[in-house]
Design a protein around this motif. Structure first.
Motif, PDB file in Angstrom:
ATOM      1  N   PRO A  69       5.281  -3.135 -16.890  1.00 45.28           N
ATOM      2  CA  PRO A  69       6.135  -2.478 -15.791  1.00 45.28           C
ATOM      3  C   PRO A  69       5.638  -1.124 -16.146  1.00 45.28           C
ATOM      4  O   PRO A  69       5.456  -0.228 -17.079  1.00 45.28           O
ATOM      5  CB  PRO A  69       7.676  -2.695 -16.357  1.00 45.28           C
ATOM      6  N   GLY A  70       5.591  -0.362 -14.856  1.00 41.88           N
ATOM      7  CA  GLY A  70       5.395   1.199 -14.996  1.00 41.88           C
ATOM      8  C   GLY A  70       3.772   1.316 -14.854  1.00 41.88           C
ATOM      9  O   GLY A  70       3.425   2.511 -14.737  1.00 41.88           O
ATOM     10  N   MET A  71       2.907   0.408 -14.995  1.00 49.16           N
ATOM     11  CA  MET A  71       1.485   0.374 -15.150  1.00 49.16           C
ATOM     12  C   MET A  71       0.960   0.985 -13.558  1.00 49.16           C
ATOM     13  O   MET A  71       1.469   0.327 -12.594  1.00 49.16           O
ATOM     14  CB  MET A  71       0.726  -0.473 -15.546  1.00 49.16           C
ATOM     15  N   PRO A  72       0.305   2.093 -13.670  1.00 45.52           N
ATOM     16  CA  PRO A  72      -0.310   2.167 -12.292  1.00 45.52           C
ATOM     17  C   PRO A  72      -1.191   1.398 -11.628  1.00 45.52           C
ATOM     18  O   PRO A  72      -1.782   0.830 -12.456  1.00 45.52           O
ATOM     19  CB  PRO A  72      -0.808   3.713 -12.624  1.00 45.52           C
ATOM     20  N   LEU A  73      -1.189   1.051 -10.395  1.00 46.25           N
ATOM     21  CA  LEU A  73      -1.914   0.028 -10.026  1.00 46.25           C
ATOM     22  C   LEU A  73      -2.832   0.704  -8.977  1.00 46.25           C
ATOM     23  O   LEU A  73      -2.339   1.529  -8.140  1.00 46.25           O
ATOM     24  CB  LEU A  73      -1.208  -1.267  -9.318  1.00 46.25           C
ATOM     25  N   ILE A  74      -4.181   0.271  -8.745  1.00 43.30           N
ATOM     26  CA  ILE A  74      -5.062   0.863  -7.654  1.00 43.30           C
ATOM     27  C   ILE A  74      -5.654  -0.258  -7.112  1.00 43.30           C
ATOM     28  O   ILE A  74      -5.893  -1.492  -7.795  1.00 43.30           O
ATOM     29  CB  ILE A  74      -5.900   1.674  -8.172  1.00 43.30           C
ATOM     30  N   MET A  75      -5.824  -0.497  -5.903  1.00 46.51           N
ATOM     31  CA  MET A  75      -6.541  -1.637  -4.900  1.00 46.51           C
ATOM     32  C   MET A  75      -7.811  -0.944  -4.388  1.00 46.51           C
ATOM     33  O   MET A  75      -7.609  -0.016  -3.583  1.00 46.51           O
ATOM     34  CB  MET A  75      -5.666  -2.267  -4.091  1.00 46.51           C
ATOM     35  N   LYS A  76      -8.900  -1.716  -4.502  1.00 45.64           N
ATOM     36  CA  LYS A  76     -10.116  -1.131  -3.657  1.00 45.64           C
ATOM     37  C   LYS A  76     -10.443  -2.479  -2.656  1.00 45.64           C
ATOM     38  O   LYS A  76     -10.314  -3.571  -2.745  1.00 45.64           O
ATOM     39  CB  LYS A  76     -11.278  -1.379  -4.795  1.00 45.64           C
ATOM     40  N   VAL A  77     -10.283  -1.626  -1.437  1.00 44.04           N
ATOM     41  CA  VAL A  77     -10.475  -2.495  -0.138  1.00 44.04           C
ATOM     42  C   VAL A  77     -11.575  -2.141   0.540  1.00 44.04           C
ATOM     43  O   VAL A  77     -11.872  -0.954   0.786  1.00 44.04           O
ATOM     44  CB  VAL A  77      -9.401  -1.978   0.696  1.00 44.04           C
ATOM     45  N   LEU A  85       0.928  -1.226  -0.037  1.00 44.45           N
ATOM     46  CA  LEU A  85       0.031  -0.008   0.055  1.00 44.45           C
ATOM     47  C   LEU A  85       0.903   1.329  -0.029  1.00 44.45           C
ATOM     48  O   LEU A  85       1.802   1.294   0.812  1.00 44.45           O
ATOM     49  CB  LEU A  85      -0.959   0.006   1.387  1.00 44.45           C
ATOM     50  N   GLU A  86       0.679   2.157  -0.989  1.00 53.14           N
ATOM     51  CA  GLU A  86       1.635   3.279  -1.336  1.00 53.14           C
ATOM     52  C   GLU A  86       1.029   4.442  -0.548  1.00 53.14           C
ATOM     53  O   GLU A  86       1.605   5.197  -0.092  1.00 53.14           O
ATOM     54  CB  GLU A  86       1.908   3.355  -2.770  1.00 53.14           C
ATOM     55  N   GLU A  87      -0.159   4.659  -1.134  1.00 51.84           N
ATOM     56  CA  GLU A  87      -0.958   5.930  -0.692  1.00 51.84           C
ATOM     57  C   GLU A  87      -2.437   5.780  -0.850  1.00 51.84           C
ATOM     58  O   GLU A  87      -3.161   5.182  -1.703  1.00 51.84           O
ATOM     59  CB  GLU A  87      -0.585   6.918  -1.872  1.00 51.84           C
ATOM     60  N   MET A 121     -18.278   2.983   1.612  1.00 52.84           N
ATOM     61  CA  MET A 121     -18.074   1.439   1.541  1.00 52.84           C
ATOM     62  C   MET A 121     -16.439   0.677   1.017  1.00 52.84           C
ATOM     63  O   MET A 121     -16.437  -0.470   1.339  1.00 52.84           O
ATOM     64  CB  MET A 121     -18.902   0.959   0.579  1.00 52.84           C
ATOM     65  N   ALA A 122     -15.813   1.703   0.686  1.00 53.66           N
ATOM     66  CA  ALA A 122     -14.324   0.979   0.468  1.00 53.66           C
ATOM     67  C   ALA A 122     -13.323   2.315   0.298  1.00 53.66           C
ATOM     68  O   ALA A 122     -13.754   3.508   0.458  1.00 53.66           O
ATOM     69  CB  ALA A 122     -14.510   0.519  -0.962  1.00 53.66           C
ATOM     70  N   THR A 123     -12.060   1.960   0.417  1.00 47.94           N
ATOM     71  CA  THR A 123     -11.155   2.580   0.297  1.00 47.94           C
ATOM     72  C   THR A 123     -10.257   2.346  -0.902  1.00 47.94           C
ATOM     73  O   THR A 123      -9.979   1.048  -1.184  1.00 47.94           O
ATOM     74  CB  THR A 123     -10.194   2.665   1.594  1.00 47.94           C
ATOM     75  N   LEU A 124      -9.762   3.505  -1.821  1.00 45.39           N
ATOM     76  CA  LEU A 124      -8.781   3.114  -2.855  1.00 45.39           C
ATOM     77  C   LEU A 124      -7.417   3.367  -2.489  1.00 45.39           C
ATOM     78  O   LEU A 124      -7.142   4.420  -1.935  1.00 45.39           O
ATOM     79  CB  LEU A 124      -9.291   4.114  -4.086  1.00 45.39           C
ATOM     80  N   TRP A 125      -6.445   2.501  -2.725  1.00 50.56           N
ATOM     81  CA  TRP A 125      -5.190   2.645  -2.588  1.00 50.56           C
ATOM     82  C   TRP A 125      -4.203   2.489  -3.852  1.00 50.56           C
ATOM     83  O   TRP A 125      -4.518   1.751  -4.728  1.00 50.56           O
ATOM     84  CB  TRP A 125      -4.605   1.622  -1.679  1.00 50.56           C
TER      85      TRP A 125
END
Length: 92
Positions: free
Chosen positions: A65-73, A32-34, A41-45
């Protein structure tokens, strides 16, 4: 296992005490970076892949490589039941 990483939900989440997520924590090969947004209902990281972990190595082979990634928690408050995808399932 340290309190900054866990790889499952039911057993590992209980072990880390379901503390609020923080930048720097590791989840299933991601770091988790930022925190980008927190809704009702959720947080995006913004996340990065940890290629030195078994899960991260598999992910790194599949992501450009270099693709931005987001996680929905999903947000789960004390006493709530986890969503069905997190709960253990038994066949009837």
């Amino acid at each position: 296992m340290d309190s900054n990483s866990f790889t499952g939900f039911a057993s590992d989440a209980a072990e880390v005490g379901l503390n609020p997520l923080e930048a720097g924590q590791e989840i299933d090969g991601f770091k988790l970076e930022e925190r980008l947004h927190q809704g009702g209902m959720a947080t995006l990281w913004r996340v990065s892949i940890l290629p030195d972990t078994p899960q991260g190595a598999k992910l790194a082979a599949k992501v450009t490589p270099g693709m931005p990634l987001i996680m929905k928690v999903p947000r789960i408050k004390g006493g709530e039941t986890p969503p069905p995808s997190w709960a253990s399932r038994s066949s009837a």
